[in-house]
Design a protein around this motif. Structure first.
Motif, mmCIF file in Angstrom:
data_model
loop_
_atom_site.group_PDB
_atom_site.id
_atom_site.type_symbol
_atom_site.label_atom_id
_atom_site.label_comp_id
_atom_site.label_asym_id
_atom_site.label_seq_id
_atom_site.Cartn_x
_atom_site.Cartn_y
_atom_site.Cartn_z
ATOM 1 N N ASP A 77 4.185 53.981 28.327
ATOM 2 C CA ASP A 77 3.455 54.302 27.196
ATOM 3 C C ASP A 77 3.411 54.691 26.004
ATOM 4 O O ASP A 77 2.441 54.451 25.324
ATOM 5 C CB ASP A 77 2.343 55.335 28.527
ATOM 6 C CG ASP A 77 1.200 56.617 27.557
ATOM 7 O OD1 ASP A 77 0.299 56.010 27.406
ATOM 8 O OD2 ASP A 77 1.478 57.738 27.796
ATOM 9 N N GLU A 78 4.602 54.885 25.909
ATOM 10 C CA GLU A 78 4.712 55.112 24.710
ATOM 11 C C GLU A 78 4.810 53.937 23.630
ATOM 12 O O GLU A 78 4.388 54.271 22.757
ATOM 13 C CB GLU A 78 6.085 56.139 24.602
ATOM 14 C CG GLU A 78 6.525 57.302 25.276
ATOM 15 C CD GLU A 78 5.146 58.470 24.402
ATOM 16 O OE1 GLU A 78 5.179 57.512 23.097
ATOM 17 O OE2 GLU A 78 4.903 59.528 25.145
ATOM 18 N N ALA A 127 9.571 60.395 20.279
ATOM 19 C CA ALA A 127 8.086 60.856 21.514
ATOM 20 C C ALA A 127 8.907 60.923 22.961
ATOM 21 O O ALA A 127 8.521 61.944 23.520
ATOM 22 C CB ALA A 127 7.441 59.787 21.352
ATOM 23 N N LEU A 128 9.811 60.119 23.633
ATOM 24 C CA LEU A 128 10.296 60.677 24.745
ATOM 25 C C LEU A 128 11.051 61.195 25.206
ATOM 26 O O LEU A 128 11.418 62.000 25.928
ATOM 27 C CB LEU A 128 10.614 58.865 24.811
ATOM 28 C CG LEU A 128 10.436 57.531 25.579
ATOM 29 C CD1 LEU A 128 10.902 56.802 25.502
ATOM 30 C CD2 LEU A 128 9.325 58.168 26.604
ATOM 31 N N GLU A 129 12.317 61.216 24.043
ATOM 32 C CA GLU A 129 13.233 62.776 23.452
ATOM 33 C C GLU A 129 12.162 64.703 24.605
ATOM 34 O O GLU A 129 12.294 64.836 24.379
ATOM 35 C CB GLU A 129 13.620 63.026 22.791
ATOM 36 C CG GLU A 129 14.758 61.729 23.008
ATOM 37 C CD GLU A 129 15.590 61.848 21.677
ATOM 38 O OE1 GLU A 129 15.996 62.789 20.984
ATOM 39 O OE2 GLU A 129 16.459 60.994 21.452
ATOM 40 N N ARG A 130 11.199 63.849 23.688
ATOM 41 C CA ARG A 130 9.717 64.866 22.784
ATOM 42 C C ARG A 130 10.135 65.430 24.934
ATOM 43 O O ARG A 130 9.304 66.409 25.421
ATOM 44 C CB ARG A 130 8.866 65.338 21.887
ATOM 45 C CG ARG A 130 9.054 65.322 20.953
ATOM 46 C CD ARG A 130 8.071 66.041 19.735
ATOM 47 N NE ARG A 130 7.695 64.941 19.874
ATOM 48 C CZ ARG A 130 7.746 63.439 19.113
ATOM 49 N NH1 ARG A 130 9.012 63.110 18.472
ATOM 50 N NH2 ARG A 130 6.467 62.949 19.187
ATOM 51 N N ARG A 131 9.225 64.587 25.371
ATOM 52 C CA ARG A 131 7.938 64.564 26.296
ATOM 53 C C ARG A 131 9.063 64.297 27.461
ATOM 54 O O ARG A 131 8.803 65.047 28.547
ATOM 55 C CB ARG A 131 7.421 62.827 26.196
ATOM 56 C CG ARG A 131 6.399 63.265 27.992
ATOM 57 C CD ARG A 131 6.049 61.975 27.762
ATOM 58 N NE ARG A 131 4.543 60.989 28.415
ATOM 59 C CZ ARG A 131 3.926 60.212 28.325
ATOM 60 N NH1 ARG A 131 4.560 59.099 27.871
ATOM 61 N NH2 ARG A 131 3.366 59.710 29.121
ATOM 62 N N LEU A 132 10.079 63.936 27.248
ATOM 63 C CA LEU A 132 11.087 64.215 28.852
ATOM 64 C C LEU A 132 12.152 64.999 28.777
ATOM 65 O O LEU A 132 13.088 65.413 29.279
ATOM 66 C CB LEU A 132 12.237 62.721 28.885
ATOM 67 C CG LEU A 132 10.360 61.473 29.762
ATOM 68 C CD1 LEU A 132 11.217 60.103 29.872
ATOM 69 C CD2 LEU A 132 10.195 62.041 30.599
#
Length: 80
Positions: free
Chosen positions: A3-4, A42-47
């Motif tokens: 998705d990212e 983005a993945l670090e913020r999301r996960l």
């Protein structure tokens, strides 16, 4: 992860093919290193995990699968 990747590609106006684990992020998907940095942020913020602090050097990330595996490992470690 996929998705990212799709979101970053869309921002650049790239049309990605169906994404598979074996595809190389730079060579096959047409992403730049800056695009990869946006995906990782983005993945670090999301996960809420950073697999590159303890688990995997970011320089070892070449494919979609490498990126997925890095985050899977970090998420497993965070849950333990």
């Amino acid at each position: 992860v996929i998705d990212e990747l799709q979101q970053v590609a869309a921002l650049r106006g790239l049309s990605l093919p169906q994404i598979t684990r074996r595809q190389r992020l730079i060579d096959e998907l047409g992403l730049r290193s800056l695009d990869l940095a946006h995906v990782v942020a983005a993945l670090e913020r999301r996960l809420r995990v950073d697999p590159f602090l303890r688990h995997v050097p970011i320089t070892k990330i070449a494919t979609v699968g490498d990126l997925c595996d890095a985050y899977s490992l970090a998420l497993r470690d965070a849950a333990a």
